[in-house]
Design a protein around this motif. Structure first.
Motif, mmCIF file in Angstrom:
data_model
loop_
_atom_site.group_PDB
_atom_site.id
_atom_site.type_symbol
_atom_site.label_atom_id
_atom_site.label_comp_id
_atom_site.label_asym_id
_atom_site.label_seq_id
_atom_site.Cartn_x
_atom_site.Cartn_y
_atom_site.Cartn_z
ATOM 1 N N GLY A 90 31.176 51.405 38.457
ATOM 2 C CA GLY A 90 32.052 51.893 39.516
ATOM 3 C C GLY A 90 31.776 51.304 40.880
ATOM 4 N N ASN A 91 30.850 50.351 40.967
ATOM 5 C CA ASN A 91 30.490 49.745 42.243
ATOM 6 C C ASN A 91 30.755 48.251 42.225
ATOM 7 O OD1 ASN A 91 29.225 52.082 43.655
ATOM 8 N ND2 ASN A 91 27.808 51.988 41.938
ATOM 9 N N ASP A 92 31.036 47.706 43.404
ATOM 10 C CA ASP A 92 31.229 46.259 43.558
ATOM 11 C C ASP A 92 29.982 45.657 44.188
ATOM 12 O OD1 ASP A 92 33.965 45.959 42.629
ATOM 13 O OD2 ASP A 92 34.523 47.117 44.404
ATOM 14 N N PHE A 93 29.522 44.564 43.606
ATOM 15 C CA PHE A 93 28.349 43.869 44.103
ATOM 16 C C PHE A 93 28.721 42.420 44.396
ATOM 17 C CE2 PHE A 93 27.012 47.286 41.320
ATOM 18 C CZ PHE A 93 26.017 47.918 42.054
ATOM 19 N N ALA A 94 28.171 41.871 45.471
ATOM 20 C CA ALA A 94 28.503 40.504 45.867
ATOM 21 C C ALA A 94 27.709 39.467 45.087
ATOM 22 C CB ALA A 94 28.255 40.316 47.361
ATOM 23 N N THR A 95 26.533 39.857 44.608
ATOM 24 C CA THR A 95 25.661 38.938 43.873
ATOM 25 C C THR A 95 24.912 39.708 42.785
ATOM 26 O OG1 THR A 95 23.768 39.335 45.341
ATOM 27 C CG2 THR A 95 25.258 37.514 45.925
ATOM 28 N N GLN A 147 21.946 41.618 44.322
ATOM 29 C CA GLN A 147 22.258 42.930 44.881
ATOM 30 C C GLN A 147 22.306 43.989 43.785
ATOM 31 O OE1 GLN A 147 26.199 43.375 46.578
ATOM 32 N NE2 GLN A 147 25.512 44.940 48.018
ATOM 33 N N TYR A 148 22.925 43.659 42.669
ATOM 34 C CA TYR A 148 22.980 44.613 41.555
ATOM 35 C C TYR A 148 21.586 44.889 41.008
ATOM 36 C CZ TYR A 148 23.780 46.561 36.932
ATOM 37 O OH TYR A 148 23.729 47.366 35.809
ATOM 38 N N PHE A 149 20.779 43.850 40.851
ATOM 39 C CA PHE A 149 19.424 44.000 40.312
ATOM 40 C C PHE A 149 18.593 44.910 41.205
ATOM 41 C CE2 PHE A 149 15.068 42.055 39.691
ATOM 42 C CZ PHE A 149 14.870 42.572 38.417
ATOM 43 N N MET A 150 18.671 44.726 42.521
ATOM 44 C CA MET A 150 17.913 45.569 43.446
ATOM 45 C C MET A 150 18.442 47.004 43.444
ATOM 46 S SD MET A 150 15.389 43.906 44.796
ATOM 47 C CE MET A 150 15.148 43.156 43.181
ATOM 48 N N TRP A 151 19.750 47.153 43.271
ATOM 49 C CA TRP A 151 20.332 48.497 43.192
ATOM 50 C C TRP A 151 19.808 49.243 41.971
ATOM 51 C CZ3 TRP A 151 23.874 50.641 39.608
ATOM 52 C CH2 TRP A 151 24.457 51.857 39.980
ATOM 53 N N THR A 207 18.015 54.510 49.316
ATOM 54 C CA THR A 207 17.867 53.057 49.340
ATOM 55 C C THR A 207 18.932 52.381 48.484
ATOM 56 O OG1 THR A 207 15.476 53.232 49.719
ATOM 57 C CG2 THR A 207 16.295 51.124 48.869
ATOM 58 N N ALA A 208 19.304 53.022 47.373
ATOM 59 C CA ALA A 208 20.368 52.471 46.523
ATOM 60 C C ALA A 208 21.654 52.339 47.323
ATOM 61 C CB ALA A 208 20.583 53.371 45.305
ATOM 62 N N ASP A 209 21.970 53.349 48.131
ATOM 63 C CA ASP A 209 23.176 53.297 48.966
ATOM 64 C C ASP A 209 23.071 52.195 50.022
ATOM 65 O OD1 ASP A 209 24.291 55.373 47.550
ATOM 66 O OD2 ASP A 209 23.730 56.926 49.002
ATOM 67 N N GLU A 210 21.873 52.008 50.576
ATOM 68 C CA GLU A 210 21.675 50.950 51.569
ATOM 69 C C GLU A 210 21.858 49.578 50.928
ATOM 70 O OE1 GLU A 210 17.868 51.500 53.356
ATOM 71 O OE2 GLU A 210 18.410 53.345 54.389
ATOM 72 N N ILE A 211 21.393 49.441 49.711
ATOM 73 C CA ILE A 211 21.533 48.168 49.002
ATOM 74 C C ILE A 211 23.002 47.871 48.724
ATOM 75 C CG2 ILE A 211 21.057 46.997 46.806
ATOM 76 C CD1 ILE A 211 18.305 48.400 46.844
ATOM 77 N N ILE A 212 23.764 48.912 48.379
ATOM 78 C CA ILE A 212 25.202 48.741 48.146
ATOM 79 C C ILE A 212 25.873 48.166 49.392
ATOM 80 C CG2 ILE A 212 27.363 50.055 47.985
ATOM 81 C CD1 ILE A 212 26.322 49.728 45.301
ATOM 82 N N GLY A 254 23.011 49.724 30.771
ATOM 83 C CA GLY A 254 22.068 50.835 30.824
ATOM 84 C C GLY A 254 22.475 51.970 31.734
ATOM 85 N N TYR A 255 23.418 51.751 32.646
ATOM 86 C CA TYR A 255 23.780 52.797 33.590
ATOM 87 C C TYR A 255 25.223 53.259 33.491
ATOM 88 C CZ TYR A 255 19.323 52.561 35.901
ATOM 89 O OH TYR A 255 17.973 52.635 36.167
ATOM 90 N N GLY A 256 26.045 52.525 32.783
ATOM 91 C CA GLY A 256 27.445 52.927 32.713
ATOM 92 C C GLY A 256 28.295 51.854 32.092
ATOM 93 N N THR A 257 29.389 51.535 32.732
ATOM 94 C CA THR A 257 30.323 50.566 32.144
ATOM 95 C C THR A 257 30.691 49.464 33.127
ATOM 96 O OG1 THR A 257 32.236 51.863 32.853
ATOM 97 C CG2 THR A 257 31.329 52.340 30.673
ATOM 98 N N ALA A 258 31.179 48.371 32.556
ATOM 99 C CA ALA A 258 31.698 47.251 33.339
ATOM 100 C C ALA A 258 33.041 46.867 32.755
ATOM 101 C CB ALA A 258 30.733 46.071 33.273
#
Length: 230
Positions: free
Chosen positions: A91-96, A99-103, A114-119, A38-42
């Motif tokens: 374009g972002n790395d998530f540990a779990t 973390q991605y869901f909250m972002w 807040t999105a940046d803080e979650i990253i 929904g937001y881009g690519t993986a």
């Protein structure tokens, strides 16, 4: 047809206005290699010879009508959103996946700060706390979008981590159940060892996470992309 039937029984297709789990998965697979969301690519899904990670913190049960269940909880279990599972999306790395869901929650409500803080969160628990503070939050909008974003988060997790995916596929034939005693939305509101854990009629929650994971697993088994893992 069997997969559609599973999705109808377990998924969200019976809820008006909410895409079924299978519908979302088909949209993610629309280009043939499962890279759109929904937001881009993986990246292209990971394929390797990694062995399945042993299942920790699970309870194997059967319902009264003999349906196998796999109840799970704690971050040590690969099915938990708190379990370490590096994913790269948009374009972002998530540990779990948590973390991605909250972002995505922060992004939906245009709370970039807040999105940046979650990253930069150091743990899934910290990411979740930040997610609860998202500004401009609208419960109606979140209720309409959170199911889809959880499907995306979980699908990316098992696409990009072959060892975790093999652990998921190893549960074929069972219904996955998040036995969180405190979560009545994504879990069942009962603990792993609770006596009523094997009786869906007595569950206190809707088990959304378990239902999503079950349909994702069946979709992966059905998909040509993952036949080498089955």
């Amino acid at each position: 047809a069997n997969l559609a039937s599973i999705d109808k029984i377990i998924g969200f297709s019976r809820y008006k206005g909410i895409d079924s789990i299978l519908t979302v998965l088909k949209q993610l697979d629309s280009d043939g290699i499962s890279v759109k969301d929904g937001y881009g690519t993986a990246p292209v899904p990971s394929f390797s010879t990694d062995v399945a990670i042993p299942l920790i913190g699970v309870s194997h049960r059967k319902t009264t009508d003999d349906i196998p269940l796999v109840l799970f909880y704690t971050s040590e279990c690969v099915f938990s959103n708190y379990h370490s599972a590096p994913i790269h999306v948009d374009g972002n790395d998530f540990a779990t996946s948590e973390q991605y869901f909250m972002w995505t929650k922060a992004k939906i409500f245009d709370d970039i700060e807040t999105a940046d803080e979650i990253i930069n969160a150091q743990s899934p628990g910290e990411a979740r706390k930040l997610g609860r503070k998202v500004r401009n939050f609208n419960e109606k909008v979140w209720n309409e979008t959170s199911n889809r974003m959880m499907v995306v988060a979980c699908y990316r997790k098992f696409q990009q981590n072959a060892a975790l995916r093999k652990s998921l596929l190893a549960t074929a034939g069972s219904v996955l159940v998040e036995a969180s005693p405190s979560d009545r939305i994504w879990g069942i509101g009962l603990g792993v060892n609770h006596a009523d854990g094997s009786n869906p009629e007595k569950w206190r929650g809707s088990n959304k996470l378990g239902r999503i994971l079950t349909v994702i697993r069946e979709h992966m088994i059905d998909s040509k992309l993952y036949q080498t893992d089955v």
